[in-house]
Scaffold this active site. Structure first.
Site, PDB file in Angstrom:
ATOM      1  N   ILE A 157      10.702   1.337   1.790  1.00 32.77           N
ATOM      2  CA  ILE A 157      11.592   2.341   2.475  1.00 32.77           C
ATOM      3  C   ILE A 157      11.226   2.340   4.099  1.00 32.77           C
ATOM      4  O   ILE A 157      12.411   2.625   4.724  1.00 32.77           O
ATOM      5  CB  ILE A 157      11.623   3.655   1.851  1.00 32.77           C
ATOM      6  CG1 ILE A 157      12.156   3.340   0.354  1.00 32.77           C
ATOM      7  CG2 ILE A 157      12.468   4.610   2.480  1.00 32.77           C
ATOM      8  CD1 ILE A 157      12.188   4.476  -0.845  1.00 32.77           C
ATOM      9  N   ASP A 257      14.642  16.400   1.331  1.00 32.54           N
ATOM     10  CA  ASP A 257      15.163  16.027  -0.019  1.00 32.54           C
ATOM     11  C   ASP A 257      14.394  16.184  -1.059  1.00 32.54           C
ATOM     12  O   ASP A 257      14.714  16.023  -2.321  1.00 32.54           O
ATOM     13  CB  ASP A 257      15.568  14.539   0.103  1.00 32.54           C
ATOM     14  CG  ASP A 257      16.362  13.849  -1.139  1.00 32.54           C
ATOM     15  OD1 ASP A 257      17.436  14.606  -1.423  1.00 32.54           O
ATOM     16  OD2 ASP A 257      15.956  12.850  -1.761  1.00 32.54           O
ATOM     17  N   HIS A 294      16.851  16.040  -3.998  1.00 29.06           N
ATOM     18  CA  HIS A 294      16.247  14.640  -4.567  1.00 29.06           C
ATOM     19  C   HIS A 294      17.550  13.509  -4.567  1.00 29.06           C
ATOM     20  O   HIS A 294      17.607  13.232  -5.998  1.00 29.06           O
ATOM     21  CB  HIS A 294      15.325  14.855  -5.864  1.00 29.06           C
ATOM     22  CG  HIS A 294      14.475  13.940  -5.746  1.00 29.06           C
ATOM     23  ND1 HIS A 294      12.957  14.098  -5.849  1.00 29.06           N
ATOM     24  CD2 HIS A 294      14.410  12.429  -5.601  1.00 29.06           C
ATOM     25  CE1 HIS A 294      12.199  13.149  -6.138  1.00 29.06           C
ATOM     26  NE2 HIS A 294      13.082  11.836  -5.805  1.00 29.06           N
TER      27      HIS A 294
HETATM   28  P1  NAI Z   1       6.026   1.359  -1.196  1.00 27.66           P
HETATM   29  O1  NAI Z   1       4.969   1.096  -2.318  1.00 27.66           O
HETATM   30  O2  NAI Z   1       6.894   0.122  -0.761  1.00 27.66           O
HETATM   31  O3  NAI Z   1       5.304   1.848   0.247  1.00 27.66           O
HETATM   32  C1  NAI Z   1       4.598   2.877   0.371  1.00 27.66           C
HETATM   33  C2  NAI Z   1       3.689   2.830   1.628  1.00 27.66           C
HETATM   34  O4  NAI Z   1       2.718   3.847   1.693  1.00 27.66           O
HETATM   35  C3  NAI Z   1       2.805   1.565   1.665  1.00 27.66           C
HETATM   36  O5  NAI Z   1       2.720   0.844   2.478  1.00 27.66           O
HETATM   37  C4  NAI Z   1       1.583   2.168   1.291  1.00 27.66           C
HETATM   38  O6  NAI Z   1       0.396   1.471   1.825  1.00 27.66           O
HETATM   39  C5  NAI Z   1       1.465   3.457   1.934  1.00 27.66           C
HETATM   40  N1  NAI Z   1       0.654   4.627   1.579  1.00 27.66           N
HETATM   41  C6  NAI Z   1      -0.067   4.666   0.404  1.00 27.66           C
HETATM   42  N2  NAI Z   1      -0.908   5.702   0.509  1.00 27.66           N
HETATM   43  C7  NAI Z   1      -0.895   6.247   1.681  1.00 27.66           C
HETATM   44  C8  NAI Z   1      -1.154   7.478   2.422  1.00 27.66           C
HETATM   45  N3  NAI Z   1      -2.130   8.197   1.820  1.00 27.66           N
HETATM   46  N4  NAI Z   1      -0.895   7.750   3.614  1.00 27.66           N
HETATM   47  C9  NAI Z   1      -0.083   6.984   4.129  1.00 27.66           C
HETATM   48  N5  NAI Z   1       0.636   5.757   3.681  1.00 27.66           N
HETATM   49  C10 NAI Z   1       0.311   5.600   2.357  1.00 27.66           C
HETATM   50  O7  NAI Z   1       7.025   2.644  -1.677  1.00 27.66           O
HETATM   51  P2  NAI Z   1       8.436   2.870  -1.300  1.00 27.66           P
HETATM   52  O8  NAI Z   1       9.557   2.059  -1.867  1.00 27.66           O
HETATM   53  O9  NAI Z   1       8.765   2.695   0.296  1.00 27.66           O
HETATM   54  O10 NAI Z   1       8.704   4.456  -1.539  1.00 27.66           O
HETATM   55  C11 NAI Z   1       7.939   5.236  -0.853  1.00 27.66           C
HETATM   56  C12 NAI Z   1       8.034   6.673  -1.647  1.00 27.66           C
HETATM   57  O11 NAI Z   1       9.365   7.016  -1.339  1.00 27.66           O
HETATM   58  C13 NAI Z   1       7.843   6.713  -3.007  1.00 27.66           C
HETATM   59  O12 NAI Z   1       6.481   6.795  -3.186  1.00 27.66           O
HETATM   60  C14 NAI Z   1       8.568   7.843  -3.390  1.00 27.66           C
HETATM   61  O13 NAI Z   1       7.600   8.937  -3.543  1.00 27.66           O
HETATM   62  C15 NAI Z   1       9.502   7.915  -2.404  1.00 27.66           C
HETATM   63  N6  NAI Z   1      10.949   7.687  -3.013  1.00 27.66           N
HETATM   64  C16 NAI Z   1      11.823   8.836  -3.127  1.00 27.66           C
HETATM   65  C17 NAI Z   1      13.014   8.963  -3.459  1.00 27.66           C
HETATM   66  C18 NAI Z   1      13.970   9.741  -3.476  1.00 27.66           C
HETATM   67  O14 NAI Z   1      15.275   9.724  -4.160  1.00 27.66           O
HETATM   68  N7  NAI Z   1      13.817  10.748  -2.605  1.00 27.66           N
HETATM   69  C19 NAI Z   1      13.593   7.517  -4.197  1.00 27.66           C
HETATM   70  C20 NAI Z   1      12.455   6.592  -4.117  1.00 27.66           C
HETATM   71  C21 NAI Z   1      11.072   6.536  -3.523  1.00 27.66           C
END
Ligand code: NAI
Length: 346
Positions: A157, A257, A294
């Site tokens: 994302i 959100d 959300h």
């Molecule tokens: P992803 O797993 O592809 O990317 C997450 C990134 O965060 C990775 O690059 C990882 O290295 C990094 N990361 C891990 N721990 C960290 C830390 N302590 N500090 C900084 N970076 C860190 O996940 P994706 O798909 O990009 O999703 C990100 C987040 O978005 C999810 O964990 C979820 O919480 C949220 N999300 C929210 C939604 C909504 O409807 N509001 C829907 C889908 C996801």
């Protein structure tokens, strides 16, 4: 083999629609429960092979113990984040699968929608013109072009959000615990990101380590007037510190959100009720705060992908013995772990 039985918790109309479509061959017996999965409701899962849960179901130790006792074999998350599951406790007891990506575009685009709404005062303008008030006073915004956006978390994302911001001619800096080498992203320390960003957008998972990463101390380091966007998980931001930061005019705007206490209110209609959460009520009362409940994931494409991937995960687990989307509990035995890629975690 008889159909796999799934107890589906926190079911909404749009969930049913997409899962009924994805289950068009009737391979699964799905019972939709409107209630969330918690210690009080876990008994409903008795007799099912799997539970299907979402972001605000509470899968704590007690729930896991009861699921195991009832011989439920799988927790199928129909979301990416899994901070609501006690993964380390589930290890060696019950398997957990998730939908790692369903539409990263949906979330990244929503983050930008919130940002544009906020900085161009669209939420205010919409209400005004509905009332035939065509005055522009108080609607002055600012250009995104040339501003610095700090992106926390550069996974699926975060990177799409970066691409969108590039299209707007913004300068991008980022922080990630595991920076992506060779990505061309300008990684900086968190302190530098707080200091230099005009806008900060969160796209990392919630962990014990980054709980309340936005707090009184980090807000103190930020630029005056900074805009915060959180489409990730509520508890990345200490909501009380956020209210204080806005009251002190340090934070220029917040686009939320997600909210740390969202599980008590989000996804429900409280329009005829008194909301008991004073912090949320205070935030919503502020003209420079936009709250969506959300909703970032909620596109047709994402819902279809969620349903397809969730049912594929369930099928792979029960028919092939494992699912590639199992959440791997990173145990202390990583060095000696001989688990093959895409096999079961235990
Ligand atoms: P992803 O797993 O592809 O990317 C997450 C990134 O965060 C990775 O690059 C990882 O290295 C990094 N990361 C891990 N721990 C960290 C830390 N302590 N500090 C900084 N970076 C860190 O996940 P994706 O798909 O990009 O999703 C990100 C987040 O978005 C999810 O964990 C979820 O919480 C949220 N999300 C929210 C939604 C909504 O409807 N509001 C829907 C889908 C996801």
């Amino acid at each position: 083999m008889s159909n796999i039985r799934i107890a589906f918790f926190d079911a909404k109309d749009y969930d049913r629609d997409s899962f009924i479509k994805a289950n068009n061959k009737n391979e699964y017996d799905i019972t939709y429960f409107e209630t969330r999965l918690s210690e009080d409701t876990v008994r409903l899962a008795d007799g099912y092979d799997a539970v299907c849960v979402f972001v605000n179901d509470d899968i704590n130790k007690e729930v896991i113990d009861k699921l195991v006792e009832m011989n439920v074999k799988l927790i199928a998350l129909r979301c990416a984040g899994y901070n609501n599951v006690d993964i380390s406790y589930a290890y060696e007891k019950i398997h957990v699968v998730r939908v790692p990506a369903y539409s990263p575009y949906a979330v990244a685009e929503h983050a930008m929608a919130l940002l544009l709404t906020s900085v161009r005062r669209i939420h205010k303008a919409y209400i005004r013109t509905k009332d035939f008030n065509f005055s522009l006073n108080g609607l002055t915004g600012f250009d995104l072009h040339g501003k610095t956006v700090g992106v926390v978390g550069t996974g699926k994302i975060g990177r799409i959000f970066i691409d969108i911001c590039r299209g707007f001619g913004m300068n991008i800096i980022a922080y990630d615990k595991f920076p992506a080498e060779g990505s061309g992203i300008d990684y900086v320390s968190l302190d530098e990101l707080w200091k230099r960003s005009d806008i900060i957008s969160f796209h990392c998972p919630l962990t014990d380590e980054n709980h309340h990463m936005v707090n009184a101390d980090s807000i103190d380091k930020m630029k005056k007037g900074v805009v915060l966007i959180n489409t990730s998980r509520g508890a990345l931001i200490d909501a009380e510190a956020l209210v204080e930061g806005i009251k002190q005019r340090k934070i220029g705007a917040a686009c939320l959100d997600v909210y740390e206490e969202e599980s008590n209110v989000f996804f429900h209609d409280y329009s005829n009720h008194i909301v008991n959460d004073d912090i949320l009520a205070r935030l919503i009362s502020m003209p420079n705060v936009i709250v969506t409940s959300h909703q970032a994931f909620l596109t047709q494409e994402a819902l279809a992908n969620i349903a397809d991937t969730t049912l594929d995960n369930v099928k792979s687990f029960f028919k092939e013995g494992f699912s590639g989307n199992e959440i791997c509990y990173k145990c202390d035995r990583l060095d000696s772990c001989n688990q093959e890629h895409k096999k079961k975690c235990f």
